[in-house]
Design a protein around this motif. Structure first.
Motif, PDB file in Angstrom:
ATOM      1  N   HIS A  21       0.833  -1.208   0.000  1.00 33.09           N
ATOM      2  CA  HIS A  21       0.000   0.000   0.000  1.00 33.09           C
ATOM      3  C   HIS A  21       0.865   1.254   0.000  1.00 33.09           C
ATOM      4  N   LEU A  22       1.856   1.277   0.861  1.00 32.85           N
ATOM      5  CA  LEU A  22       2.684   2.473   1.003  1.00 32.85           C
ATOM      6  C   LEU A  22       3.457   2.801  -0.270  1.00 32.85           C
ATOM      7  N   PHE A  23       3.816   1.772  -1.032  1.00 26.83           N
ATOM      8  CA  PHE A  23       4.586   1.993  -2.250  1.00 26.83           C
ATOM      9  C   PHE A  23       3.726   1.888  -3.507  1.00 26.83           C
ATOM     10  N   GLY A  24       2.418   2.069  -3.327  1.00 29.77           N
ATOM     11  CA  GLY A  24       1.523   2.184  -4.459  1.00 29.77           C
ATOM     12  C   GLY A  24       1.505   0.991  -5.390  1.00 29.77           C
ATOM     13  N   GLY A  25       1.690  -0.202  -4.836  1.00 31.94           N
ATOM     14  CA  GLY A  25       1.644  -1.406  -5.666  1.00 31.94           C
ATOM     15  C   GLY A  25       2.949  -1.750  -6.347  1.00 31.94           C
ATOM     16  N   ASP A  26       4.024  -1.001  -6.057  1.00 36.65           N
ATOM     17  CA  ASP A  26       5.351  -1.322  -6.607  1.00 36.65           C
ATOM     18  C   ASP A  26       5.882  -2.544  -5.872  1.00 36.65           C
ATOM     19  N   GLU A  27       5.673  -3.730  -6.469  1.00 38.75           N
ATOM     20  CA  GLU A  27       5.966  -4.984  -5.783  1.00 38.75           C
ATOM     21  C   GLU A  27       7.440  -5.119  -5.436  1.00 38.75           C
ATOM     22  N   ALA A  28       8.314  -4.728  -6.362  1.00 37.02           N
ATOM     23  CA  ALA A  28       9.749  -4.871  -6.105  1.00 37.02           C
ATOM     24  C   ALA A  28      10.175  -4.031  -4.904  1.00 37.02           C
ATOM     25  N   ARG A  29       9.687  -2.795  -4.864  1.00 37.04           N
ATOM     26  CA  ARG A  29      10.057  -1.916  -3.748  1.00 37.04           C
ATOM     27  C   ARG A  29       9.413  -2.379  -2.446  1.00 37.04           C
ATOM     28  N   ALA A  30       8.193  -2.867  -2.525  1.00 43.64           N
ATOM     29  CA  ALA A  30       7.532  -3.387  -1.327  1.00 43.64           C
ATOM     30  C   ALA A  30       8.292  -4.576  -0.762  1.00 43.64           C
ATOM     31  N   GLN A  31       8.765  -5.454  -1.640  1.00 41.96           N
ATOM     32  CA  GLN A  31       9.521  -6.620  -1.182  1.00 41.96           C
ATOM     33  C   GLN A  31      10.841  -6.203  -0.539  1.00 41.96           C
ATOM     34  N   LEU A  32      11.511  -5.209  -1.127  1.00 42.10           N
ATOM     35  CA  LEU A  32      12.754  -4.706  -0.541  1.00 42.10           C
ATOM     36  C   LEU A  32      12.504  -4.115   0.844  1.00 42.10           C
ATOM     37  N   ALA A  33      11.425  -3.339   0.946  1.00 47.37           N
ATOM     38  CA  ALA A  33      11.086  -2.726   2.224  1.00 47.37           C
ATOM     39  C   ALA A  33      10.753  -3.789   3.266  1.00 47.37           C
TER      40      ALA A  33
END
Length: 230
Positions: free
Chosen positions: A63-75
């Motif tokens: 949610h916080l990264f607007g659906g950017d899966e790669a960035r969400a996984q890194l976070a």
């Protein structure tokens, strides 16, 4: 008139952080560390993190990264690393009376399952730090239940299916400290959905999201279940 069989509520599904485990604000600390590692300002995100306590952490980051899966996984990886480091530093402890409550529930003939919104590696780190590996029959994280964490009912239903402790979801007891714990319990059909005041959310929020009871802590749960009509 026969006495109700109160032992019919034989499956107890308990949250960890804030309910059975006191983590002293480690979720927020780990989130802050994760955001900073990715060059983000945690101050712009912390309100959402607090509001969604109890939800699967990867869902929060999506949610916080607007659906950017790669960035969400890194976070999420950065969060799990940071939380694991804090756990290794001895920053967690059982909620007072939690281990004793679990032991009492087991003595009453009930099956206790511990659930979390963390990844398995973090859940295992917490269990190891507390010496709780053998405390309960089953522990579950979102990846053990279709990948969906709270507020979905999947972990509660996975506990129902895997343990076979009860034959009716109304005989399940769910306890947690967040609104999402309450929603998960309600959506699973659990007969008792108990909020506890040792974690993230207050009594009005817990009741608003479906708590059938609100307790000062999980230490009060065995007595509640014992007295609850079957």
């Amino acid at each position: 008139m026969s006495t109700p069989d109160t032992t019919q509520h034989k499956l107890i599904v308990l949250d960890m952080a804030g309910t059975t485990v006191a983590d002293d604000g480690l979720v927020e600390l780990a989130f802050t560390a994760a955001a900073e590692r990715l060059g983000e300002d945690p101050a712009t995100m912390i309100d959402y993190v607090r509001a969604t306590m109890g939800e699967s952490k990867i869902s929060v980051f999506r949610h916080l990264f607007g659906g950017d899966e790669a960035r969400a996984q890194l976070a999420n990886l950065a969060f799990e690393d940071a939380y694991g480091e804090l756990v290794a530093d001895g920053r967690i402890a059982p909620i007072p009376g939690a281990a004793e409550a679990i032991a009492e529930l087991k003595e009453q003939g009930r099956t206790v399952v511990l659930t979390t919104g963390f990844a398995r590696v973090t859940q295992d780190a917490i269990l190891d730090a507390l010496g709780w590996r053998e405390l309960v029959e089953l522990t579950l994280c979102p990846s053990d239940a279709s990948g969906r964490g709270r507020p979905f009912p999947d972990m509660v239903l996975a506990a129902f299916l895997r343990t076979g402790a009860v034959d009716d979801v109304r005989r399940i007891v769910v306890a947690g400290d967040t609104s999402y714990d309450m929603l998960s319990g309600v959506r699973s059909g659990a007969g008792i959905v108990a909020g506890v005041l040792t974690g993230a959310h207050d009594e009005p929020a817990l009741k608003e999201h479906g708590a059938t009871h609100v307790l000062a802590s999980v230490a009060e749960l065995p007595a509640l279940i014992r007295e609850f009509p079957a």
